[in-house]
Design an enzyme around this catalytic site. Structure first.
Site, short mmCIF file in Angstrom:
data_model
loop_
_atom_site.label_atom_id
_atom_site.label_comp_id
_atom_site.label_asym_id
_atom_site.label_seq_id
_atom_site.Cartn_x
_atom_site.Cartn_y
_atom_site.Cartn_z
N HIS A 81 -66.30 -69.94 -38.75
CA HIS A 81 -66.19 -68.83 -39.70
C HIS A 81 -67.05 -67.66 -39.21
CE1 HIS A 81 -65.37 -66.93 -43.55
NE2 HIS A 81 -66.63 -66.54 -43.54
N THR A 115 -58.62 -66.99 -29.26
CA THR A 115 -59.74 -66.83 -28.32
C THR A 115 -60.75 -67.97 -28.46
OG1 THR A 115 -61.01 -65.41 -29.82
CG2 THR A 115 -59.52 -64.31 -28.27
N ASN A 116 -60.87 -68.53 -29.64
CA ASN A 116 -61.76 -69.69 -29.79
C ASN A 116 -61.16 -70.92 -29.12
OD1 ASN A 116 -64.28 -69.12 -31.47
ND2 ASN A 116 -62.68 -68.02 -32.60
C1 GRF Z 1 -62.17 -65.97 -35.70
O1 GRF Z 1 -62.88 -64.83 -36.07
C2 GRF Z 1 -62.62 -67.17 -36.50
O2 GRF Z 1 -63.97 -67.13 -36.81
C3 GRF Z 1 -61.79 -67.03 -37.74
O3 GRF Z 1 -60.54 -66.56 -37.30
C4 GRF Z 1 -60.69 -65.87 -36.07
C5 GRF Z 1 -59.79 -66.51 -35.06
O4 GRF Z 1 -59.76 -65.84 -33.85
N1 GRF Z 1 -61.76 -68.28 -38.48
P1 GRF Z 1 -59.04 -66.48 -32.59
O5 GRF Z 1 -57.61 -66.81 -33.00
O6 GRF Z 1 -59.80 -67.71 -32.18
O7 GRF Z 1 -59.07 -65.43 -31.52
#
Ligand code: GRF
Length: 206
Positions: free
Chosen positions: A109, A13-14
């Site tokens: 993070h 999702t990021n």
């Molecule tokens: C997020 O909570 C990020 O902060 C952590 O891992 C998760 C990844 O989520 N490092 P996504 O794969 O981006 O949905």
């Protein structure tokens, strides 16, 4: 064009937040590659749906983690990236890796570092720890990556209020929506626009 490589292991999702910000013109860059150490990472589908090159290397296909990392370094160097974004990348990187791309790797993070960060704090464990401690303000941090986990210079942090009936899952979702998906694109833009500098272990606006 500013070239970004995104390293993922999960849902992405990021990664999606970065893709969306490039599409709507808020980030002026190109994602050259999305790399995953897991072939079933949903993030890979997000990349393919957006015609972004993907690459998968699995640690277990190499004789050692060192050789896996060497192959990853070679691949990323070939791409001549300006920035490497760790977006849910569940591999601890060695000093060789972080030194090879010094000041060019950032990570998101899901806590206000230094709370609930470092060894053992990843994924839902961060939010479980936070709720067990009874914190009232959670949040997320984008930081440069150094050899020590979650300890590099902090670029941006954003707070998120905890609610009394939060579960690790509901808190994780709110931290993503209200903090992560906002500050990761913001941090990328600060770097693209050359608006920050690292002094010691701190980031300052120029
Ligand atoms: C997020 O909570 C990020 O902060 C952590 O891992 C998760 C990844 O989520 N490092 P996504 O794969 O981006 O949905």
């Amino acid at each position: 064009m500013f070239k970004i490589g995104v390293l993922v292991s999960g849902g992405g999702t990021n990664l999606q937040a970065i893709i969306d910000n490039i599409k709507n013109g808020k980030i002026n860059a190109k994602i050259e590659t999305v790399f995953s150490n897991k072939e079933d990472a949903y993030a890979l589908k997000r990349a393919k749906d957006n015609n972004i090159e993907t690459k998968v290397l699995k640690i277990k296909d190499f004789e050692s983690k060192e050789l896996f990392e060497k192959a990853l370094i070679d691949y990323l160097q070939e791409k001549q990236l300006d920035l490497i974004v760790l977006a849910g990348f569940m591999v601890i990187l060695s000093e060789k890796f972080t030194k090879t791309f010094e000041n060019k790797i950032i990570n998101i993070h899901p806590s206000l570092i230094p709370a609930f960060s470092g060894a053992g704090y990843y994924g839902l464990k961060v939010h479980e720890g936070a709720l067990e401690r009874g914190i009232k303000i959670a949040g997320a941090t984008v930081h440069f990556v150094t050899e020590e986990a979650d300890a590099g210079p902090i670029i941006i942090q954003k707070e998120v209020y905890v609610e009394d009936d939060d579960t690790p899952e509901t808190l994780q979702k709110r931290v993503m929506e209200q903090a992560e998906w906002k500050i990761l694109p913001e941090a990328i833009n600060l770097i693209i626009n050359d608006e920050i500098e690292i002094i010691g272990n701190k980031v300052r606006r120029k």
